[in-house]
Design a protein around this motif. Structure first.
Motif, short mmCIF file in Angstrom:
data_model
loop_
_atom_site.label_atom_id
_atom_site.label_comp_id
_atom_site.label_asym_id
_atom_site.label_seq_id
_atom_site.Cartn_x
_atom_site.Cartn_y
_atom_site.Cartn_z
N ALA A 2 -3.97 -9.60 -4.68
CA ALA A 2 -2.48 -9.33 -4.59
C ALA A 2 -1.88 -8.43 -5.83
O ALA A 2 -2.47 -8.60 -6.60
N ASP A 3 -0.80 -7.81 -5.50
CA ASP A 3 -0.07 -7.26 -6.52
C ASP A 3 0.59 -8.15 -7.36
O ASP A 3 0.69 -8.17 -8.85
N HIS A 4 1.16 -9.16 -6.62
CA HIS A 4 1.91 -10.19 -7.82
C HIS A 4 1.80 -11.38 -7.06
O HIS A 4 1.41 -11.61 -5.75
N GLY A 5 2.07 -12.70 -7.61
CA GLY A 5 2.06 -14.09 -7.01
C GLY A 5 0.73 -14.77 -7.01
O GLY A 5 -0.23 -14.10 -7.62
N LYS A 48 -2.13 -8.86 8.91
CA LYS A 48 -2.79 -9.94 9.05
C LYS A 48 -4.32 -10.18 8.39
O LYS A 48 -4.54 -11.14 7.76
N SER A 49 -4.98 -9.06 8.54
CA SER A 49 -6.28 -9.12 7.97
C SER A 49 -6.29 -9.22 6.62
O SER A 49 -7.07 -9.76 5.91
N THR A 50 -5.27 -8.35 5.95
CA THR A 50 -5.18 -7.96 4.60
C THR A 50 -4.88 -9.62 3.81
O THR A 50 -5.20 -10.00 3.06
N MET A 51 -3.86 -10.26 4.59
CA MET A 51 -3.47 -11.51 4.25
C MET A 51 -4.86 -12.49 4.17
O MET A 51 -5.05 -13.27 3.15
N MET A 52 -5.60 -12.47 5.24
CA MET A 52 -6.93 -13.34 5.29
C MET A 52 -7.62 -13.11 4.11
O MET A 52 -8.31 -13.72 3.27
N GLN A 53 -7.86 -11.54 3.99
CA GLN A 53 -8.55 -11.12 2.64
C GLN A 53 -8.00 -11.50 1.26
O GLN A 53 -8.95 -11.99 0.18
N PHE A 90 0.79 -1.04 -0.02
CA PHE A 90 -0.14 0.12 0.05
C PHE A 90 1.05 1.22 -0.13
O PHE A 90 1.97 1.20 0.83
N TRP A 91 0.29 2.28 -0.61
CA TRP A 91 1.24 3.65 -0.67
C TRP A 91 0.95 4.37 0.55
O TRP A 91 -0.22 4.57 0.91
N LYS A 104 4.33 0.34 1.63
CA LYS A 104 4.36 -0.22 2.53
C LYS A 104 4.06 -1.76 2.56
O LYS A 104 3.10 -2.08 1.88
N TYR A 105 4.94 -2.70 2.47
CA TYR A 105 4.79 -4.02 1.99
C TYR A 105 4.07 -4.96 3.08
O TYR A 105 4.67 -5.04 4.19
#
Length: 224
Positions: A57-60, A44-49, A11-12, A18-19
């Motif tokens: 995701a941006d990549h991957g 953590k919540s972003t990971m769950m989402q 996020f910018w 900020k990664y």
């Protein structure tokens, strides 16, 4: 099984990107309950989402086997002008489960009384949370995504939620976020620590909790 490969998300900010995920590659095994730890704002919540598909995701890539829930207790997908019962019926059809069985379960579990047949827009935050938890846990998933869910409701409801969730864990896995170390010990056998965009997996939840506390500076990294 949930496999993350080169997962990247940022996020910018005024100070630059900020990664919350920086080229993460890790596999969460099937049938294992994993506690996800990290300091406030770690992502953590972003990971769950991202895993649930509500944030890209941006990549991957994210690969899953079996069925994976949306974040348990998430009420954001409810239609405000439909009743609790109508929302429940709609979700049952989307996920291909028996409509009457899910309606009966949610009506009994959420303890909404006559409000179950009133529009969601008339609900308090607590009522929406109880409905969301009931719908989430009423559908049998292979893996549940859980973000602080057992904090919903009063003491009796939290106790009931805990028992139902433990029963689900007999046949399912989970990825759980909680600020309570004891709750993670109660529900999880393995752990993963998110720190500065990096995710480290631990087969033992105690090792994950220890590493998280080292990151926070609450304990020393030196052996006793």
């Amino acid at each position: 099984m949930i496999r993350l490969t080169n997962l990247t998300k940022s996020f910018w900010t005024p100070d630059g990107p900020k990664y919350v995920a920086d080229d993460i590659s890790v596999t969460f095994p099937s049938g294992v309950s994993v506690g996800l730890l990290g300091r406030n704002g770690a992502g953590k919540s972003t990971m769950m989402q991202m895993i649930s598909g509500t944030i890209r995701a941006d990549h991957g890539t994210i690969e899953t086997t079996g069925t994976v829930s949306w974040p348990v207790g998430f009420a954001g997908s409810f239609h405000r002008d439909l009743t609790g019962a109508q929302n429940t019926r709609f979700i049952a059809r989307v996920y291909g489960v028996d409509t009457d069985e899910l309606l009966d379960f949610v009506k009994d579990f959420a303890e909404l009384g006559s409000h179950f047949h009133l529009p969601i827009r008339s609900y308090s935050a607590g009522m929406r949370s109880r409905l969301a938890f009931g719908v989430s846990i009423g559908i049998p998933f292979d893996t549940y995504l859980v973000d602080e869910v057992t904090s919903v409701g009063d003491a009796d409801f939290r106790r009931k939620s805990r028992l139902v969730f433990l029963e689900r864990m007999r046949t399912s896995g989970a990825l759980m976020v909680s600020h309570s170390d004891q709750q993670l010990r109660d529900f999880c056998t393995a752990g993963a620590v998110l720190e500065n965009g990096r995710l480290t997996y631990f087969d033992d939840i105690e090792d994950a909790i220890r590493q998280h506390n080292i990151n926070l500076g609450t304990i020393s990294g030196e052996d006793d």
